[in-house]
Design a protein around this motif. Structure first.
Motif, PDB file in Angstrom:
ATOM      1  N   LYS A   1       0.809  -1.236  -0.114  1.00 47.37           N
ATOM      2  CA  LYS A   1       0.267  -0.040  -0.008  1.00 47.37           C
ATOM      3  C   LYS A   1       0.738   1.288  -0.079  1.00 47.37           C
ATOM      4  O   LYS A   1       0.627   2.415  -0.657  1.00 47.37           O
ATOM      5  CB  LYS A   1      -0.836   0.091   1.451  1.00 47.37           C
ATOM      6  CG  LYS A   1      -1.733   1.312   1.226  1.00 47.37           C
ATOM      7  CD  LYS A   1      -2.579   1.035   2.528  1.00 47.37           C
ATOM      8  CE  LYS A   1      -3.675   2.302   2.714  1.00 47.37           C
ATOM      9  NZ  LYS A   1      -4.330   2.313   3.733  1.00 47.37           N
TER      10      LYS A   1
ATOM     11  N   THR B   1       2.220   2.035  -3.610  1.00 51.84           N
ATOM     12  CA  THR B   1       1.377   2.132  -4.463  1.00 51.84           C
ATOM     13  C   THR B   1       1.020   3.460  -4.530  1.00 51.84           C
ATOM     14  O   THR B   1       0.372   4.159  -5.520  1.00 51.84           O
ATOM     15  CB  THR B   1      -0.089   1.307  -4.205  1.00 51.84           C
ATOM     16  OG1 THR B   1       0.497  -0.019  -4.062  1.00 51.84           O
ATOM     17  CG2 THR B   1      -0.779   1.636  -5.348  1.00 51.84           C
TER      18      THR B   1
ATOM     19  N   SER C   1       0.716   7.118  -5.547  1.00 50.63           N
ATOM     20  CA  SER C   1       1.336   7.708  -6.824  1.00 50.63           C
ATOM     21  C   SER C   1       0.937   9.287  -6.793  1.00 50.63           C
ATOM     22  O   SER C   1       0.487   9.902  -5.765  1.00 50.63           O
ATOM     23  CB  SER C   1       0.530   7.190  -7.997  1.00 50.63           C
ATOM     24  OG  SER C   1      -0.748   7.290  -8.023  1.00 50.63           O
TER      25      SER C   1
ATOM     26  N   ARG D   1      -2.395  -7.488  -5.508  1.00 49.93           N
ATOM     27  CA  ARG D   1      -1.922  -6.137  -4.924  1.00 49.93           C
ATOM     28  C   ARG D   1      -0.610  -5.783  -5.485  1.00 49.93           C
ATOM     29  O   ARG D   1      -0.292  -4.634  -5.664  1.00 49.93           O
ATOM     30  CB  ARG D   1      -2.145  -6.304  -3.463  1.00 49.93           C
ATOM     31  CG  ARG D   1      -3.504  -6.345  -2.605  1.00 49.93           C
ATOM     32  CD  ARG D   1      -3.369  -5.834  -1.419  1.00 49.93           C
ATOM     33  NE  ARG D   1      -4.652  -5.513  -0.641  1.00 49.93           N
ATOM     34  CZ  ARG D   1      -5.229  -6.230  -0.118  1.00 49.93           C
ATOM     35  NH1 ARG D   1      -4.451  -7.228   0.507  1.00 49.93           N
ATOM     36  NH2 ARG D   1      -6.489  -5.930   0.732  1.00 49.93           N
TER      37      ARG D   1
ATOM     38  N   LYS E   1      -0.536  -4.518  -8.953  1.00 49.25           N
ATOM     39  CA  LYS E   1      -0.986  -3.112  -8.999  1.00 49.25           C
ATOM     40  C   LYS E   1       0.134  -2.274  -8.424  1.00 49.25           C
ATOM     41  O   LYS E   1       0.371  -1.250  -9.196  1.00 49.25           O
ATOM     42  CB  LYS E   1      -2.154  -3.142  -8.112  1.00 49.25           C
ATOM     43  CG  LYS E   1      -2.845  -1.683  -8.163  1.00 49.25           C
ATOM     44  CD  LYS E   1      -3.849  -1.301  -7.294  1.00 49.25           C
ATOM     45  CE  LYS E   1      -4.499   0.047  -6.920  1.00 49.25           C
ATOM     46  NZ  LYS E   1      -5.420   0.135  -5.980  1.00 49.25           N
ATOM     47  N   MET E   2       0.783  -2.346  -7.512  1.00 50.67           N
ATOM     48  CA  MET E   2       1.982  -1.717  -7.090  1.00 50.67           C
ATOM     49  C   MET E   2       3.113  -1.678  -8.160  1.00 50.67           C
ATOM     50  O   MET E   2       3.641  -0.323  -8.516  1.00 50.67           O
ATOM     51  CB  MET E   2       2.638  -2.420  -5.718  1.00 50.67           C
ATOM     52  CG  MET E   2       3.634  -1.636  -5.076  1.00 50.67           C
ATOM     53  SD  MET E   2       5.300  -1.989  -5.783  1.00 50.67           S
ATOM     54  CE  MET E   2       5.491  -3.635  -5.092  1.00 50.67           C
TER      55      MET E   2
ATOM     56  N   SER F   1       1.942   0.493 -10.805  1.00 48.89           N
ATOM     57  CA  SER F   1       2.051   2.026 -10.616  1.00 48.89           C
ATOM     58  C   SER F   1       3.317   2.789 -10.796  1.00 48.89           C
ATOM     59  O   SER F   1       3.645   3.836 -10.767  1.00 48.89           O
ATOM     60  CB  SER F   1       1.204   2.289  -9.236  1.00 48.89           C
ATOM     61  OG  SER F   1       2.267   1.844  -8.051  1.00 48.89           O
ATOM     62  N   ARG F   2       4.414   1.823 -10.504  1.00 47.04           N
ATOM     63  CA  ARG F   2       5.669   2.412 -10.378  1.00 47.04           C
ATOM     64  C   ARG F   2       6.527   2.191 -11.852  1.00 47.04           C
ATOM     65  O   ARG F   2       7.763   2.446 -12.098  1.00 47.04           O
ATOM     66  CB  ARG F   2       6.646   1.762  -9.512  1.00 47.04           C
ATOM     67  CG  ARG F   2       5.862   1.626  -7.974  1.00 47.04           C
ATOM     68  CD  ARG F   2       6.790   1.388  -7.045  1.00 47.04           C
ATOM     69  NE  ARG F   2       7.894   2.320  -6.686  1.00 47.04           N
ATOM     70  CZ  ARG F   2       7.592   3.312  -5.994  1.00 47.04           C
ATOM     71  NH1 ARG F   2       6.610   3.537  -5.348  1.00 47.04           N
ATOM     72  NH2 ARG F   2       8.606   4.172  -5.632  1.00 47.04           N
TER      73      ARG F   2
END
Length: 348
Positions: free
Chosen positions: A244, A247, A249, A276, A279-280, A283-284
């Motif tokens: 979390k 993640t 942003s 999860r 997704k992280m 996002s990066r």
């Protein structure tokens, strides 16, 4: 016999007798920089013998590794931090220091006599420690390394997260319905020691690498949040709180300069947990609408470690299949059996 180009020297303490190295002139190794000592008994008497007889230019050593060296007092059997202080006084210009202690469960109940000792590491840029809690806490608690850039810890007696089920039931192992491990009695002191060590940094933004192996369920996120400019991060498990945190942003992206991320494969994690993490990662690595103003994503390497028995699970893992399709990430699955056991090497 001179060694004018010698830069690295390895010595085995079990093979050195009292008379070796007498009358060696300092000019024998004028460019020596790296020293690796294995199984030295570094009590006061032995240190005096070694550093008087082996007349190497110790002051010019910048990289030092003490591998399975014994610092116990022969008469009392009590570990003396004073002997480590005396030992380090011979190396005033150290930049990289590695302590590799034996995995000896008998040492777990023994205490170090720390006295008023302070270990001066003002020149240190990298500190690696592999050892039990009983040695890690005294070393970190008494080491002053305000300019440290890289910290690597391999805790040999860390708390293991056994089968458990999280609050939202995303872990569904049949063996357990709740957390089943009990915290070690030393955990509060361990957490406080690392927190205090980080607090003593002159500039927390100068820390670029944090490696935590064997820490398991201890709250590592508290330390990570204090180090905003990490480029290398290695943890044992990628838990939900850390995912979390990574993640977030936009203009307030956490750890905006992160380039390398290492964690161990969790064979009991569900697809929801893996999603999860995916997704992280997305996002990066994927450009966002806010990337014009936000720091550019720099995550370029993932290292996913696993035990040999998890190989077949990994091949079918949702997580691995998805990450293989992300071309901007180098996915490296490391089989621990194929490497000579050296935890610090795994996380460099």
């Amino acid at each position: 016999m001179p060694f004018p180009a010698l830069r690295v020297l390895q010595l085995n303490g079990e093979a050195i007798s009292g008379g070796i190295g007498e009358d060696i002139p300092p000019r024998i190794a004028p460019v020596l920089r790296k020293l690796h000592l294995t199984r030295f008994k570094l009590d006061e008497e032995y240190q005096a013998m070694v550093f008087s007889n082996l007349n190497f230019p110790w002051g010019q050593i910048t990289h030092l590794t003490a591998d399975c060296c014994n610092f116990e007092e022969a008469e009392t059997g009590e570990k003396q931090l004073l002997h480590i202080q005396m030992f380090l006084n011979n190396f005033p210009n150290l930049q990289i220091l590695t302590w590799l202690f034996d995995e000896d469960k008998e040492d777990e109940e023994e205490d170090w006599d720390v006295g008023d000792v302070e270990l001066d590491g003002k020149e240190l840029k990298t500190l690696n420690i592999r050892g039990m809690n009983s040695v890690t806490v005294p070393l970190l608690g008494r080491t002053r390394a305000p300019n440290l850039q890289k910290l690597q810890l391999n805790l040999l007696d860390g708390p293991y997260a056994q089968d458990w089920q999280s609050d939202d039931s995303e872990y569904t192992t049949s063996e357990a319905s709740q957390r089943s491990w009990s915290p070690h009695i030393w955990e509060p002191g361990f957490l406080e020691t690392i927190s205090n060590f980080i607090d003593r940094l002159h500039d927390k933004g100068s820390m670029t690498s944090l490696v935590l192996h064997g820490i398991y369920d201890l709250p590592v996120l508290d330390w990570i949040q204090q180090l905003p400019n990490l480029r290398v991060l290695s943890v044992h498990l990628m838990d939900r709180a850390l995912v979390k945190y990574l993640t977030w942003s936009g203009p307030n992206r956490t750890l905006p300069f992160l380039e390398s991320l290492t964690w161990s494969f969790d064979s009991v994690a569900t697809k929801t947990e893996d999603q999860r993490i995916v997704k992280m990662v997305k996002s990066r690595t994927n450009p966002t609408a806010s990337s014009v103003t936000a720091p550019q994503t720099r995550l370029i390497r993932i290292r996913l470690l696993h035990e040999p028995q998890d190989a077949e699970i990994i091949k079918k893992s949702f997580l691995v299949k998805y990450l293989e399709a992300v071309t901007r990430i180098s996915l490296e699955i490391v089989d621990l059996e194929d490497l000579e056991w050296h935890p610090l090497r795994l996380y460099e």
